[in-house]
Design an enzyme around this catalytic site. Structure first.
Site, mmCIF file in Angstrom:
data_model
loop_
_atom_site.group_PDB
_atom_site.id
_atom_site.type_symbol
_atom_site.label_atom_id
_atom_site.label_comp_id
_atom_site.label_asym_id
_atom_site.label_seq_id
_atom_site.Cartn_x
_atom_site.Cartn_y
_atom_site.Cartn_z
ATOM 1 N N LYS A 74 39.022 44.130 43.728
ATOM 2 C CA LYS A 74 37.583 43.917 43.509
ATOM 3 C C LYS A 74 36.884 45.392 44.166
ATOM 4 O O LYS A 74 37.419 45.756 45.233
ATOM 5 C CB LYS A 74 37.089 42.615 44.072
ATOM 6 C CG LYS A 74 35.643 42.318 43.792
ATOM 7 C CD LYS A 74 35.409 40.875 44.334
ATOM 8 C CE LYS A 74 33.656 40.462 43.873
ATOM 9 N NZ LYS A 74 33.396 39.096 44.419
ATOM 10 N N SER A 149 31.263 36.385 41.165
ATOM 11 C CA SER A 149 30.940 37.622 41.171
ATOM 12 C C SER A 149 32.222 38.479 40.840
ATOM 13 O O SER A 149 32.244 39.679 40.296
ATOM 14 C CB SER A 149 30.015 38.386 42.453
ATOM 15 O OG SER A 149 31.285 38.023 43.509
ATOM 16 N N SER A 173 32.764 32.565 43.805
ATOM 17 C CA SER A 173 33.039 33.987 43.195
ATOM 18 C C SER A 173 34.508 34.230 42.724
ATOM 19 O O SER A 173 34.639 35.124 41.961
ATOM 20 C CB SER A 173 32.632 34.916 44.034
ATOM 21 O OG SER A 173 31.163 34.986 44.087
#
Length: 455
Positions: A74, A149, A173
């Site tokens: 990420k 996210s 997330s």
């Protein structure tokens, strides 16, 4: 082929690390323009890593636990020489000058990091639509959001672009996109994994965790990234157990699974029906089902967001444009601006006792009551997200967007481990089964996931 089987195949020279990398890279080249899971790649560096692994295997030299596996990270986790932007124009030219602890642990175990994945700007979102790189498309439900996210990390696994990815989870997330994309996502107990090198959204809520298509991938990565880190004083100072053992010969015989009535009541009927099928599967595997009640569920979202706003406001004060990047308020998107503005308001001295301290009191109440529920069961099972993902670009009210996380924020407020795995399809869209357990009972969740996966 399961992830652990692929590692063994690479070590036995049935396939090479280079072949695995090139297959994944070919998939990325074929699909990423449409999906937008990866926002940055370094294929040449990955090739050098894979070639070195193959050379050592050929020479009968020792290789690590992740030997030859292709890993995506990420974009808010520091990886040296990559642009660590957190998908925000604030940091569009910020090159990572060091590796986060989890990255060093992955590299030490011969993981092949291929690139960085898309996300909501500064992890402030549940759709991966707020990224400066544009939205990520859901591979399992094209045209719909992948969740957020960590949507890019989930989508990369769903599209078979890599073996394992890392995400971060502040209020769901990891689990939210795992649910929407039909993959496995795992948020460990708070403090189980170092956050050193993470551009965190809310320091008391954030936790790094893995995505994979099977439990051996989850267990393998947990074995690598879990453990005490002297550079993160919130990490638990004890040796974690072997998570891979929880992915073989797992059984639900003698296990008690809790089902919280309120979790089911606030979820769309079609999703509830599918989750009940997974709960029936648990019963057929020997588990006892116990109905539970958590009447303070309505405290979850307001408590979470009050804490989130204040901690996010504090975390973003360093992005003032003096040392690097742009001043965050001048270039950020609407959701980040909203959280900064509200966080600033709450943080003012005359209001701190009225809001933030009340939220901390509510957090203690929620933690105590939820842990009481967990005392009577091994794992709590239920839906991960109460509704299906919306279409990319569809206008949605802010509070409706926040409601995606109503069932996931409790694990972050309380610090307990939680995961999502695919339960099935509703209207041809994946829906996730969320599993939660007491702090440091991460292995019980993984064992339950494995029992469902293998039976």
């Amino acid at each position: 082929m399961k992830v652990i089987e692929k590692v063994e195949a690479i070590k036995q020279q049935e396939i090479t690390a280079t072949e695995n990398l090139e297959q994944m890279y070919s998939t990325i080249e074929e699909k990423n323009d449409d999906i937008n899971a990866f926002v940055q790649l370094d294929i040449e560096k990955a090739r050098k890593t894979a070639e070195d692994i193959d050379k050592r295997i050929k020479n009968n030299e020792e290789t690590g636990k992740l030997a030859g596996l292709v890993i995506g990270i990420k974009s808010n986790i520091n990886v040296e020489d990559f642009i660590i932007s957190a998908a925000s124009p604030t940091l569009k030219n910020y090159y990572g000058s060091y590796n986060a602890t989890v990255i060093n642990r992955i590299l030490d175990e011969d993981g092949v990091i291929i690139g960085l994945t898309n996300m909501d700007e500064f992890a402030a979102g549940s759709s991966t639509e707020t990224s400066m790189y544009g939205p990520t498309n859901n591979p399992k439900a094209p045209g719909h959001i992948p969740g957020g996210s960590s949507g890019g990390s989930a989508a990369a696994i769903a599209a078979n672009m890599c073996d394992i990815t890392l995400g971060s989870d502040t209020g769901g997330s990891i689990r939210n996109p795992a649910s929407h994309c039909g993959v496995m996502g795992f948020k460990p107990t708070y403090g189980m994994v170092s956050r050193q090198g993470l551009l965190d959204l809310a320091m008391s809520l954030d936790q790094i965790g893995p995505f994979a298509n099977d439990t051996t991938g989850i267990g393998l990565m947990l074995n690598v990234i879990c453990g005490y880190d002297p550079y993160d004083t919130t990490t638990i100072n004890k040796q974690p157990e072997d998570f891979l053992k929880d992915t073989t010969n797992s059984t639900l015989e003698g296990q008690t699974i809790g089902v919280v009535k309120e979790f089911m009541d606030i979820t769309d009927d079609k999703i509830t029906s599918q989750i009940n099928k997974s709960i029936d599967d648990m019963t057929s595997l020997g588990a006892e089902i116990k109905e539970l009640s958590f009447e303070d569920i309505n405290l979850g979202l307001p408590t979470y967001y009050l804490i989130n706003y204040v901690e996010f406001f504090s975390a973003t004060r360093k992005y003032d444009g003096r040392k690097y990047g742009e001043r965050i308020e001048e270039v950020c998107g609407a959701e980040v601006a909203r959280r900064i503005e509200i966080g600033s308001y709450i943080s003012q001295k005359e209001f701190s006792g009225k809001y933030y301290n009340k939220a901390l009191q509510a957090r203690s109440l929620i933690r105590n009551e939820f842990n009481e529920l967990l005392n009577d069961v091994d794992v709590i099972a239920g839906p991960t997200v109460p509704k299906l993902p919306h279409k990319i670009g569809e206008e949605i009210e802010t509070m409706d967007m926040y409601a995606y996380d109503v069932l996931t924020v409790l694990a972050n407020i309380t610090g307990i481990p939680a995961s999502s795995m695919n339960s099935g399809l509703v209207d041809n869209i994946p829906v996730g089964l969320q599993l939660q357990a007491k702090p440091e009972d991460d292995h019980k969740i993984l064992s339950t996931m494995s029992a469902l996966e293998n039976n």
